[in-house]
Design a protein around this motif. Structure first.
Motif, short mmCIF file in Angstrom:
data_model
loop_
_atom_site.label_atom_id
_atom_site.label_comp_id
_atom_site.label_asym_id
_atom_site.label_seq_id
_atom_site.Cartn_x
_atom_site.Cartn_y
_atom_site.Cartn_z
N UNK A 1 0.73 46.15 33.16
CA UNK A 1 0.43 47.25 34.09
C UNK A 1 0.66 48.61 33.45
N UNK A 2 1.49 48.65 32.41
CA UNK A 2 1.73 49.89 31.67
C UNK A 2 0.83 50.01 30.44
N UNK A 3 0.04 48.97 30.18
CA UNK A 3 -0.84 48.98 29.02
C UNK A 3 -0.14 48.56 27.73
N UNK A 4 1.05 47.96 27.85
CA UNK A 4 1.83 47.54 26.68
C UNK A 4 1.60 46.05 26.47
N UNK A 5 0.78 45.73 25.47
CA UNK A 5 0.42 44.34 25.20
C UNK A 5 1.55 43.55 24.55
N UNK A 6 2.36 44.22 23.72
CA UNK A 6 3.52 43.55 23.16
C UNK A 6 4.59 44.56 22.80
N UNK A 7 5.81 44.13 23.10
CA UNK A 7 6.99 44.94 22.78
C UNK A 7 8.11 43.96 22.48
N UNK A 8 8.82 44.22 21.39
CA UNK A 8 9.94 43.34 21.04
C UNK A 8 11.17 43.79 21.84
N UNK A 9 11.72 42.85 22.58
CA UNK A 9 12.85 43.15 23.45
C UNK A 9 14.09 42.38 23.01
N UNK A 10 15.22 43.05 23.15
CA UNK A 10 16.51 42.36 23.00
C UNK A 10 16.83 41.79 24.37
N UNK A 11 17.13 40.51 24.40
CA UNK A 11 17.49 39.84 25.64
C UNK A 11 19.00 40.04 25.79
N UNK A 12 19.38 40.91 26.72
CA UNK A 12 20.75 41.42 26.76
C UNK A 12 21.45 41.03 28.06
N UNK A 13 22.19 39.92 28.02
CA UNK A 13 22.91 39.46 29.21
C UNK A 13 24.08 40.39 29.55
N UNK A 14 24.45 41.27 28.65
CA UNK A 14 25.52 42.22 28.93
C UNK A 14 25.04 43.46 29.66
N UNK A 15 23.73 43.66 29.69
CA UNK A 15 23.16 44.83 30.38
C UNK A 15 22.67 44.40 31.75
N UNK A 16 23.04 45.12 32.78
CA UNK A 16 22.56 44.82 34.12
C UNK A 16 21.09 45.22 34.25
N UNK A 17 20.76 46.40 33.74
CA UNK A 17 19.45 47.00 33.93
C UNK A 17 18.57 46.84 32.70
N UNK A 18 17.30 46.62 32.91
CA UNK A 18 16.33 46.61 31.81
C UNK A 18 15.89 48.04 31.55
N UNK A 19 15.52 48.32 30.31
CA UNK A 19 15.04 49.67 29.98
C UNK A 19 13.99 49.60 28.88
N UNK B 1 3.89 32.34 29.29
CA UNK B 1 2.91 32.05 30.34
C UNK B 1 3.40 32.45 31.73
N UNK B 2 4.59 33.03 31.82
CA UNK B 2 5.18 33.39 33.10
C UNK B 2 5.11 34.90 33.31
N UNK B 3 5.06 35.31 34.57
CA UNK B 3 5.11 36.74 34.88
C UNK B 3 5.78 36.94 36.24
N UNK B 4 6.44 38.08 36.37
CA UNK B 4 7.11 38.44 37.62
C UNK B 4 7.43 39.94 37.59
N UNK B 5 7.65 40.54 38.78
CA UNK B 5 7.97 41.96 38.81
C UNK B 5 9.41 42.21 38.40
N UNK B 6 9.60 43.27 37.63
CA UNK B 6 10.95 43.68 37.24
C UNK B 6 11.12 45.17 37.48
N UNK B 7 12.36 45.57 37.60
CA UNK B 7 12.72 46.97 37.68
C UNK B 7 13.17 47.38 36.28
#
Length: 140
Positions: free
Chosen positions: A17-35, A100-106
């Motif tokens: 929805x933001x036009x970002x086809x790929x972005x490398x993310x750190x999967x951070x269980x210590x962070x409450x919020x995604x950014x 193959x999964x998708x869902x809304x995130x904040x």
């Protein structure tokens, strides 16, 4: 969702929805919020609602690849960074694609120019959907 997705400590994700086809993310269980790394953030109004326009630079060490994004502001709130600094951030909602999964995130908008990853996926976005295997990477 009954089946949980197993991911590594870093993954390639998509925010279509933001036009970002790929972005490398750190999967951070210590962070409450995604950014996400966002620069040139400008607030504007559409039909009396607050929106933001911003520039995303989704690839590490590549400031030339820039994507202009627009999103409705869900809220503004102070967030405490890992360094202990409080910052007032815009919160938006968008769809995350993980394999193959998708869902809304904040997700919040902030400068991550000095950070290795252009996105952090926090535990609120992972809740009841993801299991992290910290020994692995790029499972998606």
């Amino acid at each position: 969702m009954t089946t949980k997705i197993t991911v590594g400590w870093r993954e390639w994700l998509s925010l279509p929805e933001l036009g970002i086809e790929q972005i490398k993310a750190k999967i951070d269980t210590g962070a409450r919020t995604s950014c996400i790394h966002a620069i040139n953030i400008e607030e504007y109004e559409v039909d009396g609602e607050k929106w933001v326009k911003f520039t995303a630079q989704p690839l590490q060490e590549d400031e030339q690849t820039q994507i202009t994004c627009n999103a409705k502001v869900k809220k503004m709130k102070y967030v405490t960074s890992s360094s202990g600094q409080k910052e007032l951030r815009y919160f938006i909602e968008t769809t995350l694609h993980a394999g193959e999964f998708s869902w809304p995130i904040e997700i919040t908008l902030t400068s991550r120019a000095s950070m290795k990853f252009r996105m952090l996926l926090g535990r609120t976005a992972m809740e009841n959907r993801i299991v992290v295997d910290p020994a692995l990477s790029h499972l998606l």
